[in-house]
Design an enzyme around this catalytic site. Structure first.
Site, PDB file in Angstrom:
ATOM      1  N   ARG A 157      38.973  72.326  30.148  1.00 12.77           N
ATOM      2  CA  ARG A 157      39.350  71.475  31.287  1.00 12.77           C
ATOM      3  C   ARG A 157      38.656  70.122  31.252  1.00 12.77           C
ATOM      4  NH1 ARG A 157      39.168  76.850  33.708  1.00 12.77           N
ATOM      5  NH2 ARG A 157      36.953  76.672  33.298  1.00 12.77           N
ATOM      6  N   ARG A 178      36.857  76.478  18.670  1.00 16.63           N
ATOM      7  CA  ARG A 178      37.094  77.627  17.791  1.00 16.63           C
ATOM      8  C   ARG A 178      38.590  77.841  17.530  1.00 16.63           C
ATOM      9  NH1 ARG A 178      33.560  82.317  20.185  1.00 16.63           N
ATOM     10  NH2 ARG A 178      34.119  81.119  22.015  1.00 16.63           N
ATOM     11  N   ALA A 237      27.180  68.633  28.730  1.00 18.51           N
ATOM     12  CA  ALA A 237      27.504  70.068  28.837  1.00 18.51           C
ATOM     13  C   ALA A 237      26.241  70.877  29.131  1.00 18.51           C
ATOM     14  CB  ALA A 237      28.201  70.523  27.570  1.00 18.51           C
ATOM     15  N   ARG A 238      25.533  71.305  28.097  1.00 19.54           N
ATOM     16  CA  ARG A 238      24.262  72.015  28.246  1.00 19.54           C
ATOM     17  C   ARG A 238      23.325  71.567  27.133  1.00 19.54           C
ATOM     18  NH1 ARG A 238      25.707  72.974  32.584  1.00 19.54           N
ATOM     19  NH2 ARG A 238      25.880  74.957  33.709  1.00 19.54           N
ATOM     20  N   GLU A 267      15.246  71.708  30.461  1.00 19.72           N
ATOM     21  CA  GLU A 267      15.383  71.019  31.735  1.00 19.72           C
ATOM     22  C   GLU A 267      14.456  71.577  32.821  1.00 19.72           C
ATOM     23  OE1 GLU A 267      19.822  70.257  31.497  1.00 19.72           O
ATOM     24  OE2 GLU A 267      19.474  70.606  33.623  1.00 19.72           O
ATOM     25  N   HIS A 285      21.035  65.357  34.921  1.00 21.83           N
ATOM     26  CA  HIS A 285      22.054  66.414  35.118  1.00 21.83           C
ATOM     27  C   HIS A 285      22.872  66.161  36.390  1.00 21.83           C
ATOM     28  CE1 HIS A 285      23.071  70.871  34.036  1.00 21.83           C
ATOM     29  NE2 HIS A 285      24.129  70.243  34.556  1.00 21.83           N
ATOM     30  N   GLY A 287      26.358  65.452  36.263  1.00 20.81           N
ATOM     31  CA  GLY A 287      27.788  65.483  35.918  1.00 20.81           C
ATOM     32  C   GLY A 287      28.705  65.724  37.103  1.00 20.81           C
TER      33      GLY A 287
END
Ligand code: GLV
Ligand code: GLV
Length: 320
Positions: A157, A178, A237-238, A267, A285, A287
């Site tokens: 998304r 993937r 993202a992470r 973090e 962070h 987002g």
């Protein structure tokens, strides 16, 4: 009848607090700080339902101790903070907040991407410092974004929302994940590449996969060496998807040109060699940090909790 008991690990935006206070009995007044592991466990043990955040590590011991708990609503799209296998084994529903934060996160990704390429933070610092002597043909030259190649790792998304925004910049969009997406779900001309080819061809690489054992350190020293020396890496993202030590090395040696980071391996701790680097932009962070997204994330948690407490399937149960 007594309202169901809710544990909130953090204070949420006021419009959400108003709704949860109306519908639930709170285990305790939430604070605006991360609870200790002991406080988190104690809170979860007293609740029928809980809203937790990505900073709360919910392990198997906690899940088994919280016998009364029916649903853990994670106030995030990512859910790597929860031991899902343990939750499944004990029949505990886990939900996340997809969709409502997609635009906010894609917008922030673009803000960070443009800020990194165009040296926005350095420019702001120069003006504030009082050292700016006026316009110069050679001052703060950055990289052009329009018409370049954008490499998206993870075309879910958020990755797709980032790709859509690239149309306005006339960019070629490459993606890797993937499973290549099928033509039916990809009307746009987004081109699939192996990770190696994507990293070699892209001028800007942006990461939008979830953190899983398979994506931990997906980008390490070898992958960074495949990138162009003029390329930028963006991560909203992470943190642990990127080997932060390898990234610091690559930035220091000039293997890549710069990075925009919203997330970190440990973090909120920062790699000590990141902050001196001017070619890196460091965000805390944020987002999904718009009022609109954060309110909708709260409402999504409440909808999922209500469903489970009423004996219905949760709309955002994970994994799907
Ligand atoms: C934020 O990082 C989220 O997963 O929602
Ligand atoms: C990733 O977090 C996604 O929702 O695509």
């Amino acid at each position: 009848m007594m309202p169901p008991t809710l544990y909130l690990s953090r204070l949420l935006p006021e419009p959400v607090m108003a709704i949860v206070r109306e519908r639930f009995q709170l285990v305790q007044e939430p604070l605006d700080t991360l609870p200790s592991p002991a406080a988190l466990r104690e809170g979860l043990c007293q609740a029928d339902a809980a809203i937790v955040t990505l900073g709360d590590r919910i392990d198997a011991t906690t899940i088994h101790a919280a016998t009364r708990l029916k649903i853990l609503a994670n106030y995030a799209v990512g859910y790597n903070n929860i031991d899902l296998a343990a939750a499944q084994a004990r029949g505990l529903t886990v939900t996340n907040t997809p969709d409502v934060l997609t635009d906010a996160t894609a917008d922030l990704t673009w803000a960070l991407l443009l800020a990194t390429a165009r040296r926005i933070v350095e420019g702001d610092a120069l003006v504030r410092s009082g050292q700016w002597t006026g316009w110069s043909p050679t001052q703060l030259l950055g990289a052009e974004v329009s018409g370049k190649v954008l490499g998206i790792i993870g075309l879910g998304r958020i990755g797709q929302a980032v790709a859509q925004r690239a149309l306005g910049f006339r960019m070629t969009v490459l993606y890797h994940q993937r499973q290549p997406i099928t033509a039916a779900t990809s009307p746009q001309k987004w081109e699939y590449r192996s990770l190696h080819a994507l990293l070699e061809e892209s001028d800007i690489v942006t990461i939008h996969v979830p953190l899983t054992p398979a994506t931990h350190h997906l980008i390490g020293a070898r992958e960074l060496s495949w990138m162009k020396p003029t390329a930028f890496l963006i991560n909203t993202a992470r943190g642990p998807i990127v080997d932060e030590g390898a990234l610091v090395e690559a930035l220091t040696k000039g293997t890549i040109a710069g990075a925009g980071l919203d997330v970190y391996e440990e973090e909120p701790a920062l790699h000590q060699r990141l902050s001196p680097l001017p070619q890196v932009i460091l965000l805390p962070h944020i987002g999904s940090a718009t009022l609109q997204a954060r309110v909708q994330m709260g409402l999504t948690c409440v909808t999922n909790i209500q469903a489970v407490l009423d004996g219905r399937p949760a709309p955002n149960q994970v994994p799907r």
